[in-house]
Design an enzyme around this catalytic site. Structure first.
Site, PDB file in Angstrom:
ATOM      1  N   ASP A 205       1.073  -1.157   0.327  1.00  0.00           N
ATOM      2  CA  ASP A 205      -0.279  -0.176  -0.206  1.00  0.00           C
ATOM      3  C   ASP A 205       0.931   1.301  -0.351  1.00  0.00           C
ATOM      4  O   ASP A 205       2.204   1.148  -0.310  1.00  0.00           O
ATOM      5  CB  ASP A 205      -1.150  -0.036   1.190  1.00  0.00           C
ATOM      6  CG  ASP A 205      -1.983   0.570   0.882  1.00  0.00           C
ATOM      7  OD1 ASP A 205      -2.549   1.050   0.003  1.00  0.00           O
ATOM      8  OD2 ASP A 205      -3.328   0.239   1.772  1.00  0.00           O
TER       9      ASP A 205
ATOM     10  N   GLU B 143      -1.248   1.464  -4.922  1.00  0.00           N
ATOM     11  CA  GLU B 143      -0.798   3.326  -5.222  1.00  0.00           C
ATOM     12  C   GLU B 143      -1.501   3.995  -5.811  1.00  0.00           C
ATOM     13  O   GLU B 143      -1.788   5.128  -5.328  1.00  0.00           O
ATOM     14  CB  GLU B 143       0.894   3.111  -5.536  1.00  0.00           C
ATOM     15  CG  GLU B 143       1.599   4.229  -5.531  1.00  0.00           C
ATOM     16  CD  GLU B 143       0.579   5.157  -7.229  1.00  0.00           C
ATOM     17  OE1 GLU B 143       0.934   6.134  -7.978  1.00  0.00           O
ATOM     18  OE2 GLU B 143      -0.143   4.711  -7.691  1.00  0.00           O
ATOM     19  N   TRP B 144      -2.741   3.575  -6.233  1.00  0.00           N
ATOM     20  CA  TRP B 144      -4.643   3.812  -5.737  1.00  0.00           C
ATOM     21  C   TRP B 144      -4.321   5.017  -7.448  1.00  0.00           C
ATOM     22  O   TRP B 144      -4.791   5.451  -7.949  1.00  0.00           O
ATOM     23  CB  TRP B 144      -4.666   5.176  -5.300  1.00  0.00           C
ATOM     24  CG  TRP B 144      -3.951   4.318  -3.453  1.00  0.00           C
ATOM     25  CD1 TRP B 144      -4.806   3.428  -3.329  1.00  0.00           C
ATOM     26  CD2 TRP B 144      -3.935   5.044  -2.487  1.00  0.00           C
ATOM     27  NE1 TRP B 144      -4.691   3.017  -1.734  1.00  0.00           N
ATOM     28  CE2 TRP B 144      -3.524   4.077  -1.507  1.00  0.00           C
ATOM     29  CE3 TRP B 144      -3.470   6.496  -2.153  1.00  0.00           C
ATOM     30  CZ2 TRP B 144      -3.026   4.626  -0.085  1.00  0.00           C
ATOM     31  CZ3 TRP B 144      -2.957   6.624  -0.873  1.00  0.00           C
ATOM     32  CH2 TRP B 144      -2.585   5.678   0.130  1.00  0.00           C
ATOM     33  N   GLY B 145      -3.212   4.856  -8.304  1.00  0.00           N
ATOM     34  CA  GLY B 145      -3.463   5.821  -9.180  1.00  0.00           C
ATOM     35  C   GLY B 145      -2.320   6.878  -9.180  1.00  0.00           C
ATOM     36  O   GLY B 145      -2.497   7.716  -9.698  1.00  0.00           O
ATOM     37  N   ASP B 146      -2.213   7.559  -7.781  1.00  0.00           N
ATOM     38  CA  ASP B 146      -1.449   9.101  -7.468  1.00  0.00           C
ATOM     39  C   ASP B 146      -0.850   9.260  -8.394  1.00  0.00           C
ATOM     40  O   ASP B 146      -0.753  10.448  -8.660  1.00  0.00           O
ATOM     41  CB  ASP B 146      -1.352   8.970  -5.555  1.00  0.00           C
ATOM     42  CG  ASP B 146      -2.753   8.665  -5.111  1.00  0.00           C
ATOM     43  OD1 ASP B 146      -3.731   8.483  -5.491  1.00  0.00           O
ATOM     44  OD2 ASP B 146      -2.084   9.033  -4.225  1.00  0.00           O
TER      45      ASP B 146
ATOM     46  N   ASP C 185     -10.481   3.834  -2.886  1.00  0.00           N
ATOM     47  CA  ASP C 185     -10.396   2.688  -2.774  1.00  0.00           C
ATOM     48  C   ASP C 185     -12.615   2.096  -3.400  1.00  0.00           C
ATOM     49  O   ASP C 185     -12.991   3.372  -3.680  1.00  0.00           O
ATOM     50  CB  ASP C 185     -10.965   2.674  -0.768  1.00  0.00           C
ATOM     51  CG  ASP C 185      -9.807   2.331  -0.704  1.00  0.00           C
ATOM     52  OD1 ASP C 185      -8.508   1.980  -1.417  1.00  0.00           O
ATOM     53  OD2 ASP C 185      -9.241   1.997   0.667  1.00  0.00           O
TER      54      ASP C 185
HETATM   55  C1  GLA Z   1      -5.919   1.253   1.720  1.00  0.00           C
HETATM   56  C2  GLA Z   1      -5.881   0.344   0.327  1.00  0.00           C
HETATM   57  C3  GLA Z   1      -7.155  -0.987   0.727  1.00  0.00           C
HETATM   58  C4  GLA Z   1      -6.915  -1.601   1.953  1.00  0.00           C
HETATM   59  C5  GLA Z   1      -6.443  -0.720   3.275  1.00  0.00           C
HETATM   60  C6  GLA Z   1      -6.426  -1.220   4.074  1.00  0.00           C
HETATM   61  O1  GLA Z   1      -6.739   1.641   1.357  1.00  0.00           O
HETATM   62  O2  GLA Z   1      -6.403   0.980  -0.334  1.00  0.00           O
HETATM   63  O3  GLA Z   1      -7.911  -1.380  -0.227  1.00  0.00           O
HETATM   64  O4  GLA Z   1      -6.119  -1.695   1.718  1.00  0.00           O
HETATM   65  O5  GLA Z   1      -6.127   0.939   2.378  1.00  0.00           O
HETATM   66  O6  GLA Z   1      -6.047  -0.168   5.902  1.00  0.00           O
END
Ligand code: GLA
Length: 424
Positions: free
Chosen positions: A151, A184-187, A206
């Site tokens: 993460d 890394e959420w695409g950041d 998420d």
């Molecule tokens: C982030 C990730 C989620 C999950 C949570 C856990 O938000 O994007 O998929 O793994 O952390 O805390």
């Protein structure tokens, strides 16, 4: 010139001394499939939950359907490392430790995945991997970990590609093939740098179990964040750009599935089919111990899964980006998306996604569709058309003509297979 050449030789010599690391080869040749604890259990996970899920997945045929990785997300460890700096599984949640659980998972024929974070703390506030990468990787390998989700919380001044490269190299140094899932959420546009580092990379924040909502978390925090419904994630990035980077061993990750977590059956279907079209990993996010019959049927649907797991490994594109949709759909309707995915053997999957709440009835005139120079759909061919969701043959399509009826917030998935070779 001479100085430049000498410099080059010195560089080559030095790099040969340092050695060259790479991500584990041969993994994720098709999008990874499995189950992840986060969407249902958050940090409330335990050995009992995980073994219960594992047993149920076998009993329900989910393992046979291809769901292989059992991934324990955030919340598995104690809030502090031990005196030697090692991570410690929470003994109340995992009384027999992680090696024991990994052995159980392996004995049942699954692979074992675990979670941590490139920053100093995980998103749940547990110890992150920063500064402990090699030590942690050795620990994971000693337990028999096969998959690491990594993460991006509390990353401070870290640079994303460098931080994930460090962990990739730490995993490589263990000698155990571990699938590396970059979260890394695409950041920082991971599609541009992650394919040499990991096997999949998140493209969004998420997911949230709704069709098209945004779930805002204001919480009085200085940094507001949101979780996203299915179509919000679908629309978040430039799909044409992302799909150029998806290939065998390297996938755009649209986040874990919310199928079975509160949406309607049509919305669940749209979500599952779109993730399959986009060659996203298919990680179940529901409590499979309590799954409803129709949810299970959807998650085990062989023909949808086959579209996801197609060996060409090509991600779908939206028809609008290639041709004018108004010429394709009559009557024209802005709420209807048409997505096309090239499949092995000259086949082609077409998904009709209805974003509106009302049924759309239309006639479709598929034109010849190309992707770069490859012909994906040839309108002069005769195709056998199959409804891949309902497993029904729909007869032949000549000159690309078909009619469709798509309920609101739902999807159709047709697979076109060439019936005969094009006449010369
Ligand atoms: C982030 C990730 C989620 C999950 C949570 C856990 O938000 O994007 O998929 O793994 O952390 O805390």
């Amino acid at each position: 010139m001479k100085i430049k050449l000498t410099f080059l030789f010195v560089l080559l010599f030095l790099s040969s001394l340092v050695g060259y690391s790479q991500k584990a080869e041969g993994l994720a040749q098709t999008p990874p499939m499995g189950w992840n604890s986060w969407n249902t259990f958050s940090v409330d996970i335990s050995e009992d939950v995980v073994t219960g899920v594992v047993d149920k997945m076998i009993e329900l045929g989910l393992k046979d359907a291809g769901y292989t990785y059992i991934v324990i997300d955030d919340g598995w460890m104690l809030r502090e490392r031990d005196a030697n700096g090692n991570l410690v599984p929470d003994p109340e949640k995992f009384p027999n430790g992680m090696k024991h659980l990994a052995d159980y998972i392996h004995a049942k024929g699954f692979k074992f995945g675990i979670y941590n974070c490139a920053g100093s703390y995980t998103c749940g506030g547990y110890p992150g991997g920063r500064g402990h990468e090699y030590q942690d990787a050795r620990l994971y390998a000693s337990w028999g970990v096969d998959f690491l989700k990594y993460d991006w919380c509390s990353h401070g001044n870290l640079t994303s590609d460098a931080a994930y490269t460090t962990m990739r190299d730490a995993l490589a140094a263990t000698g155990r093939p571990i699938l590396f899932s970059i979260c890394e959420w695409g950041d920082t546009d991971p599609w541009n740098w992650a394919e040499e580092i990991g096997h999949m990379w998140r493209i969004s924040g998420d997911i949230y179990p709704c069709f098209d909502c945004e779930d805002r978390h204001d919480d009085g925090l200085p940094t507001q964040w949101s979780a996203w419904g299915v179509t919000k994630i679908l629309d978040m990035r430039d799909n044409e750009l992302l799909r150029q980077h998806a290939k065998r061993g390297a996938w755009n990750d649209y986040d874990m599935l919310e199928v079975g977590n509160g949406m309607t059956q049509g919305e669940d279907r749209a979500h599952f089919v779109m993730w399959s079209m986009l060659s996203s990993p298919l990680m179940l996010g529901n409590d499979v111990r309590k799954v409803k019959k129709e949810t299970l049927e959807l998650l085990k649907n062989k023909e949808i899964i086959a579209v996801n797991q197609d060996t060409l490994g090509l991600q779908a594109f939206q028809l609008q980006t290639k041709i004018d949709l108004k010429k394709v759909i009559q009557p024209a309707n802005d709420s209807l998306d048409v997505w096309v995915k090239q499949l092995a053997g000259g086949k082609c999957a077409v998904a009709f996604l209805n974003r509106s709440k009302t049924v759309i009835n239309a006639s479709v005139q598929m034109p010849t569709v190309k992707d770069n120079s490859a012909i994906v759909f040839d309108a002069s061919n005769v195709y056998n058309v199959r409804n891949a969701i309902d497993h029904k043959d729909l007869g032949k399509a000549k000159k690309g003509k078909i009619s469709i009826s798509v309920p609101g917030h739902d999807i159709l998935l047709y697979v076109f297979e060439p019936n005969q070779k094009k006449k010369k």
